[in-house]
Design a protein around this motif. Structure first.
Motif, mmCIF file in Angstrom:
data_model
loop_
_atom_site.group_PDB
_atom_site.id
_atom_site.type_symbol
_atom_site.label_atom_id
_atom_site.label_comp_id
_atom_site.label_asym_id
_atom_site.label_seq_id
_atom_site.Cartn_x
_atom_site.Cartn_y
_atom_site.Cartn_z
ATOM 1 N N VAL A 27 0.860 -1.193 0.000
ATOM 2 C CA VAL A 27 0.000 0.000 0.000
ATOM 3 C C VAL A 27 0.891 1.236 0.000
ATOM 4 O O VAL A 27 1.988 1.227 0.558
ATOM 5 N N THR A 28 0.432 2.306 -0.620
ATOM 6 C CA THR A 28 1.117 3.597 -0.558
ATOM 7 C C THR A 28 0.204 4.609 0.117
ATOM 8 O O THR A 28 -1.007 4.429 0.157
ATOM 9 N N ALA A 29 0.780 5.660 0.637
ATOM 10 C CA ALA A 29 0.037 6.660 1.416
ATOM 11 C C ALA A 29 -0.746 7.614 0.505
ATOM 12 O O ALA A 29 -0.554 8.828 0.535
ATOM 13 N N VAL A 30 -1.639 7.053 -0.295
ATOM 14 C CA VAL A 30 -2.494 7.833 -1.183
ATOM 15 C C VAL A 30 -3.900 7.262 -1.091
ATOM 16 O O VAL A 30 -4.090 6.052 -1.236
ATOM 17 N N GLY A 31 -4.891 8.080 -0.821
ATOM 18 C CA GLY A 31 -6.278 7.629 -0.851
ATOM 19 C C GLY A 31 -6.688 6.795 0.342
ATOM 20 O O GLY A 31 -6.236 7.013 1.467
ATOM 21 N N LYS A 55 -7.547 5.492 6.083
ATOM 22 C CA LYS A 55 -6.651 6.279 5.240
ATOM 23 C C LYS A 55 -5.451 5.390 4.900
ATOM 24 O O LYS A 55 -4.883 4.739 5.776
ATOM 25 N N ALA A 56 -5.098 5.334 3.638
ATOM 26 C CA ALA A 56 -3.989 4.485 3.200
ATOM 27 C C ALA A 56 -2.664 4.998 3.771
ATOM 28 O O ALA A 56 -2.453 6.207 3.878
ATOM 29 N N HIS A 111 -7.440 -0.582 -3.046
ATOM 30 C CA HIS A 111 -6.774 0.657 -2.689
ATOM 31 C C HIS A 111 -7.423 1.759 -3.527
ATOM 32 O O HIS A 111 -7.142 1.896 -4.707
ATOM 33 N N ASP A 112 -8.318 2.490 -2.898
ATOM 34 C CA ASP A 112 -9.080 3.563 -3.551
ATOM 35 C C ASP A 112 -8.165 4.774 -3.695
ATOM 36 O O ASP A 112 -8.119 5.641 -2.824
ATOM 37 N N LEU A 113 -7.425 4.818 -4.785
ATOM 38 C CA LEU A 113 -6.378 5.819 -4.960
ATOM 39 C C LEU A 113 -6.897 7.261 -4.934
ATOM 40 O O LEU A 113 -6.248 8.140 -4.390
ATOM 41 N N ASP A 114 -8.061 7.487 -5.525
ATOM 42 C CA ASP A 114 -8.586 8.856 -5.553
ATOM 43 C C ASP A 114 -9.543 9.146 -4.402
ATOM 44 O O ASP A 114 -10.038 10.257 -4.259
#
Length: 170
Positions: free
Chosen positions: A56-60, A86-87, A110-113
């Motif tokens: 996971v990345t800290a986006v979305g 929150k990611a 992972h809901d990026l937006d």
């Protein structure tokens, strides 16, 4: 000349929209998280699934859904519960309490937006990174089955590791 001016304005308009979208994505206030969205507090030996999510990345937003049968697996009608946090840069831990010991499966994305909707390609495969318990590999364009993703949760809960899959990389 008139067509060129319109083309320039259209280009500027698209640039402004793209820039605004990028800013909104970095703004935590834009993420729609509600009080009942959040994962449960992680408790060692509690009757819950403690999922460590790799990649996971800290986006979305990261979303997980809980299922307990083939009937309605991967659909809203079969879902027991969903959680969103929150990611964070992975590994990320999310915990979800279960009603009783038994067989369960997790699915999520992972809901990026951060718009609370899974984007899909023309063939209905996820456009956004997703997760399935047991780290099922897609070998064909069929939907995964519950028994492929299912695992046992005992009275002390279960600790699992699931990897984010991004079909955009394929």
């Amino acid at each position: 000349m008139n067509a060129n001016i319109r083309f320039i304005f259209l280009g500027l308009f698209i640039s402004v929209l793209s820039f605004s979208s990028a800013l909104a994505q970095d703004n935590d206030e834009e993420l729609e998280l509600y009080p009942d969205d959040f994962s449960d507090a992680c408790v060692a030996d509690g009757l819950q699934i403690r999922a460590t999510i790799e990649g996971v990345t800290a986006v979305g937003i990261m979303k997980l859904e809980l299922y307990n049968s083939e009937d309605g697996f991967l659909s809203k009608k079969g879902r027991l519960r969903s959680i969103r946090d929150k990611a964070e840069d992975g590994p990320m831990m999310m915990c979800i309490n279960v009603p009783e010991a038994g067989t369960y499966a997790l699915a999520g994305y992972h809901d990026l937006d951060g718009n609370r909707k899974l984007k899909k390609k023309w063939n209905f495969t996820p456009k956004e990174p997703f997760v399935l318990s047991n780290n099922i590999e897609f070998k064909s364009l069929r939907m995964p089955k519950f028994e492929e993703a299912a695992f046992e949760v005992g009275p002390q809960g279960a600790d699992i590791v699931i990897n984010v899959v991004d079909l955009q990389d394929d």
